[in-house]
Write an enzyme that holds these catalytic residues in place. Structure first.
Site, PDB file in Angstrom:
ATOM      1  N   LYS A  60      27.455  25.122  41.394  1.00  0.00           N
ATOM      2  CA  LYS A  60      27.218  26.507  41.824  1.00  0.00           C
ATOM      3  C   LYS A  60      26.336  26.541  43.049  1.00  0.00           C
ATOM      4  CE  LYS A  60      24.752  30.506  40.161  1.00  0.00           C
ATOM      5  NZ  LYS A  60      23.641  30.871  39.361  1.00  0.00           N
ATOM      6  N   ARG A  70      20.755  39.288  42.514  1.00  0.00           N
ATOM      7  CA  ARG A  70      19.406  39.754  42.181  1.00  0.00           C
ATOM      8  C   ARG A  70      19.324  41.268  42.236  1.00  0.00           C
ATOM      9  NH1 ARG A  70      16.648  34.446  44.929  1.00  0.00           N
ATOM     10  NH2 ARG A  70      17.543  33.049  43.351  1.00  0.00           N
ATOM     11  N   TYR A  83      33.634  36.915  40.322  1.00  0.00           N
ATOM     12  CA  TYR A  83      33.699  38.382  40.256  1.00  0.00           C
ATOM     13  C   TYR A  83      35.091  38.876  40.664  1.00  0.00           C
ATOM     14  CZ  TYR A  83      28.734  37.502  39.998  1.00  0.00           C
ATOM     15  OH  TYR A  83      27.514  37.012  39.604  1.00  0.00           O
ATOM     16  N   LYS A 122      22.976  23.220  40.416  1.00  0.00           N
ATOM     17  CA  LYS A 122      22.771  24.595  40.862  1.00  0.00           C
ATOM     18  C   LYS A 122      21.870  24.559  42.085  1.00  0.00           C
ATOM     19  CE  LYS A 122      20.977  29.040  39.456  1.00  0.00           C
ATOM     20  NZ  LYS A 122      20.556  29.900  38.351  1.00  0.00           N
ATOM     21  N   ARG A 124      13.250  29.549  44.427  1.00  0.00           N
ATOM     22  CA  ARG A 124      13.465  28.629  43.311  1.00  0.00           C
ATOM     23  C   ARG A 124      13.625  27.194  43.801  1.00  0.00           C
ATOM     24  NH1 ARG A 124      14.050  32.716  39.975  1.00  0.00           N
ATOM     25  NH2 ARG A 124      15.832  34.123  39.954  1.00  0.00           N
TER      26      ARG A 124
END
Ligand code: PBG
Length: 307
Positions: free
Chosen positions: A232, A188, A297, A178, A201
């Site tokens: 990802k 977010r 999505y 990731k 992150r």
């Protein structure tokens, strides 16, 4: 006749957001066509996706109350847990239920774990929290838990916790590679997360520059007991997907993330791209690179086109 790959609804996993305390679905502005669902509208949406042939959904929760530890993530009455029960009641064994396993949607500071004195996630303290979340999700009916926080040792810790509680049949889909990408922005918005202090992150997600390191993360997660691994985002990391496919034999997932989806929509809104054609091309390319399943999505739109 000569096509080496084709998309099928079975290849697609739909990411869905469910928000506590609302009665009408709320559109997510930066993810056109996607909603923060109420419990009820989630049931309707999932029934329609299942009828289109989508085999699995992955749930993200938006709780009413956030705290330092993200305790709503393992509350048996927390929003994802009640939504899992609803969907299990509706679909029985006929739908694979995946729960994203992380606390960033539930913590007041927006990080993927509890913080140490420097304001960075405390890896080992966070593992104890993930164990509780995994068990709560499995109890609520998750077939698969998907740890997305990138804490070291998370797959091993979760496997042990699940086995100890009798959930040895609950599978783990590890967000193994990731990346610390700029492409999670719209997500977010979707989960109302701002990382405290303008933080990021990069301390725990992958460096965008690295591919060999991603393979190391994937091998590590498999050795800790992952049943499936994920890369990802998807499109900028086709090399990583192809490399992973060549090296591993367990199911490989790829996540076409919020920013990838939003870019295509934004250009299509201006009339600069053909939405459906580009969506198809993106997701077919991810399959061609070697992904067995794709979280996207676009799942609903593509499945509709495949009827
Ligand atoms: C963490 C999680 C994130 C996404 C999926 N799981 C956000 C993050 O790591 O910041 C992003 C997915 C997307 O952008 O579509 N719970």
């Amino acid at each position: 006749m000569v096509a080496e790959n084709r998309l099928h609804p079975d290849d697609l996993i739909a990411p869905l957001f469910v928000r506590e305390g609302i009665s009408e679905p709320q559109p997510i502005l930066s993810l056109p066509g996607q909603f923060q669902h109420s419990r009820e509208s989630l049931r309707t949406e999932v029934a329609e996706l299942r009828a289109l042939g989508i085999p699995a959904v992955i749930l993200f929760g938006v709780p009413e109350h956030k705290d330092d530890e993200g305790s709503e993530a393992w509350n048996p009455d927390g929003i994802v847990q009640v939504a899992l029960k609803d969907l299990r009641d509706d679909h029985g064994e006929d739908l694979a239920l995946i729960a994203d396993l992380c606390v960033d949607e539930y913590t007041s500071h927006g990080h993927c774990g509890v913080l140490d004195s420097r304001g960075e996630p405390d890896n080992d303290a966070t593992l104890e929290i993930y164990e509780q979340v995994a068990v709560a999700q499995a109890e609520a009916g998750a077939d698969i838990v998907a740890p997305s926080g990138m804490m070291d040792g998370q797959v091993f810790a979760i496997r042990e916790a699940l086995d100890d509680q009798g959930f040895d049949q609950t599978a783990i889909m590890a967000y193994a590679a990731k990346y610390a990408t700029a492409l999670y922005g719209p997500f977010r918005d979707a989960v109302d997360v701002t990382i405290a202090g303008g933080g990021n992150r990069r301390g725990y997600q992958q460096n965008v520059a690295n591919a060999r390191e991603a393979m190391e993360e994937i091998r590590e997660d498999i050795s800790e007991g992952a049943d499936m691994v994920m890369v990802k985002p998807a499109m900028p990391y086709l090399d990583v997907i192809a490399r992973a496919r060549a090296e591993i034999d367990i199911p490989l997932a790829a996540y076409h993330v919020s920013g990838e989806y939003a870019m295509v929509h934004a250009a299509a809104e201006r009339g600069w791209l053909d939405l459906e054609a580009v969506a198809n091309e993106h997701i077919l390319a991810v399959k061609r690179a070697g992904a067995d399943v794709i979280l996207t999505y676009f799942a609903r739109m593509l499945a509709e086109g495949l009827q």
